[in-house]
Motif scaffolding. Structure first.
Motif, short mmCIF file in Angstrom:
data_model
loop_
_atom_site.label_atom_id
_atom_site.label_comp_id
_atom_site.label_asym_id
_atom_site.label_seq_id
_atom_site.Cartn_x
_atom_site.Cartn_y
_atom_site.Cartn_z
N PRO A 309 0.82 -1.22 0.00
CA PRO A 309 0.00 0.00 0.00
C PRO A 309 0.85 1.27 0.00
CG PRO A 309 -0.75 -1.54 1.68
CD PRO A 309 0.56 -2.06 1.17
N VAL A 310 0.54 2.20 -0.90
CA VAL A 310 1.22 3.50 -0.94
C VAL A 310 0.21 4.56 -1.35
CG1 VAL A 310 3.58 2.77 -1.49
CG2 VAL A 310 1.93 3.09 -3.34
N MET A 311 0.59 5.82 -1.15
CA MET A 311 -0.23 6.94 -1.62
C MET A 311 0.63 7.83 -2.51
SD MET A 311 -2.14 9.89 0.50
CE MET A 311 -3.56 8.99 1.02
N PRO A 312 0.29 7.95 -3.80
CA PRO A 312 1.09 8.82 -4.68
C PRO A 312 0.62 10.27 -4.63
CG PRO A 312 -0.47 7.54 -5.99
CD PRO A 312 -0.75 7.23 -4.54
N SER A 313 1.52 11.17 -4.97
CA SER A 313 1.14 12.56 -5.24
C SER A 313 1.87 12.99 -6.49
CB SER A 313 1.52 13.48 -4.08
OG SER A 313 2.92 13.56 -3.96
N ASP A 325 11.41 16.11 -14.07
CA ASP A 325 11.26 15.99 -12.62
C ASP A 325 11.08 14.53 -12.24
OD1 ASP A 325 11.02 16.69 -9.98
OD2 ASP A 325 8.93 17.32 -10.12
N CYS A 326 9.86 14.03 -12.29
CA CYS A 326 9.63 12.64 -11.89
C CYS A 326 8.22 12.21 -12.31
CB CYS A 326 9.80 12.48 -10.38
SG CYS A 326 8.61 13.43 -9.41
N LEU A 327 7.96 10.89 -12.17
CA LEU A 327 6.61 10.39 -12.45
C LEU A 327 5.67 10.75 -11.31
CD1 LEU A 327 4.65 8.57 -14.12
CD2 LEU A 327 5.42 6.66 -12.69
N CYS A 328 6.14 10.58 -10.07
CA CYS A 328 5.32 10.93 -8.90
C CYS A 328 6.17 10.81 -7.64
CB CYS A 328 4.12 9.99 -8.78
SG CYS A 328 4.53 8.28 -8.35
N TYR A 329 5.57 11.21 -6.53
CA TYR A 329 6.13 10.96 -5.21
C TYR A 329 5.25 9.93 -4.51
CZ TYR A 329 8.85 15.21 -6.00
OH TYR A 329 9.71 16.13 -6.52
N LEU A 330 5.85 9.15 -3.60
CA LEU A 330 5.07 8.21 -2.80
C LEU A 330 5.11 8.67 -1.34
CD1 LEU A 330 6.29 4.85 -4.35
CD2 LEU A 330 4.19 6.12 -4.88
N MET A 331 3.95 8.57 -0.69
CA MET A 331 3.84 9.13 0.66
C MET A 331 3.22 8.11 1.61
SD MET A 331 2.19 12.80 -0.35
CE MET A 331 0.60 12.10 -0.68
#
Ligand SMILES: [Zn+2]
Length: 337
Positions: A309-313, A325-331
């Protein structure tokens, strides 16, 4: 010769200027000091990314509001990458990213790192009260604020903008991290460009910050904040081709990826599939600089799914942003206190 201009008044034409025409009004990136009733200035930076124009619109509206009345507090404005703004770009190909070159970062010394150091020095001398850096992003995201330290004063400032707050320490060299050494500092993410609602929201937030007589130093209530901690940055390998429209590239992402932003994704959630060479893997760089991509993504039957389980931003469908930059961050959720 310095890359930076410093002014003590609003330049003629600034309040009406389109971001693509700021170069006609300003010679260089410019720091503008405006006096208000309380002397310690609020610092606001805009256009560190040249295509993220909500901050300009917000300040234009704010300064028009105060044309005939005194500002409640002094205001210092840094107008950043006017060269990239002219072309509607995050940064130009031969420039560093203007939000990775602030003091405390890892970028090699350059005219841009020197410029950001002089902006910080100047604001330190003026005893800066608080700092706001205004950004947009390209995927579907809620409005949220970011902080780089866990401190009640920062939470008070951030939640004036949104109860959704992201705490991150990577990437380094960002404006809010440099100013966190001097005063409460936040980055605000105002969603996609071109939305009147975002311009108004940013303007009202800056106005509210200008009206603060002080920022409380303790006692931030846990139930007033949804705090998330960035644990990894996801990148597509430089030598991997990718697409969102089923072309025969190494990685074929699903074209509705950005609906996953700020959602808690369950194990097994699909993000796309491997095509082409089938040997490419997504990178996920954690805060210690390790690639933990294989702990997070699974590639069974060439399907790219989430392993835990992860939450992307900031998931985006914009190929330039993914490359620059990037595809996304994981939080993950973070408990305070
Ligand atoms: Zn930005």
């Amino acid at each position: 010769m310095s890359m930076l201009d410093i002014l003590e008044q609003i330049p003629i034409g600034f309040l009406e200027a389109d971001a693509t025409h700021l170069c006609d009004i300003l010679q260089k990136p410019t720091l503008i000091h405006l006096e208000g009733r309380r002397k310690e200035p609020l610092f606001v930076s805009i256009l560190l990314h040249g295509n993220e124009i909500t901050g300009l619109h917000a300040l234009q509206a704010l300064l028009k509001k105060y044309e005939q009345q005194e500002l409640p507090r002094s205001l210092s404005i840094f107008v950043g990458n006017i060269y990239a703004a002219e072309h509607g770009q995050r940064h130009l190909p031969d420039q560093p990213d203007y939000n990775r070159v602030w003091p405390g970062g890892e970028a090699p010394t350059s005219p841009e790192t020197d410029m950001m150091q002089s902006v910080v020095n100047e604001m330190q001398q003026r005893n800066v009260f608080a700092s706001i850096d205004v950004h947009n992003n390209t995927g579907i995201n809620p409005h949220y604020a970011c902080v780089n330290v866990l401190d009640d004063r920062f939470f008070h400032l951030a939640t004036l903008f949104s109860r959704t707050v992201v705490y991150f320490t990577k990437p380094t060299g960002v404006q809010s991290s440099a100013f966190a050494k001097l005063c409460p500092a936040v980055t605000i993410e105002c969603g996609k460009v071109g939305q009147q609602y975002a311009d108004n929201h940013a303007m009202e937030f800056i106005d509210a910050a200008l009206h603060l007589s002080e920022i409380p130093t303790h006692g931030f209530p846990e139930h007033d904040i949804d705090l998330f901690h960035t644990i990894a940055i996801v990148k597509v390998p430089i030598d991997a081709s990718f697409s969102f429209d089923e072309k025969n590239t190494d990685i074929c992402f699903d074209d509705d990826l950005d609906y996953m932003n700020f959602r808690e994704l369950e194990k097994g959630t699909r993000m796309g599939r491997l095509c082409g060479s089938q040997s490419q893997r997504l990178e996920a760089w954690d805060n210690q600089g390790r690639d933990v991509g294989d702990d997070i993504f699974s590639y069974e039957h060439q399907e790219i799914t989430i392993r835990k389980p992860v939450m992307p931003s900031m998931l985006t469908l914009n190929e330039n942003v993914i490359r620059q930059d990037c595809l996304c961050y994981l939080m993950e959720r973070y408990k305070i206190g």
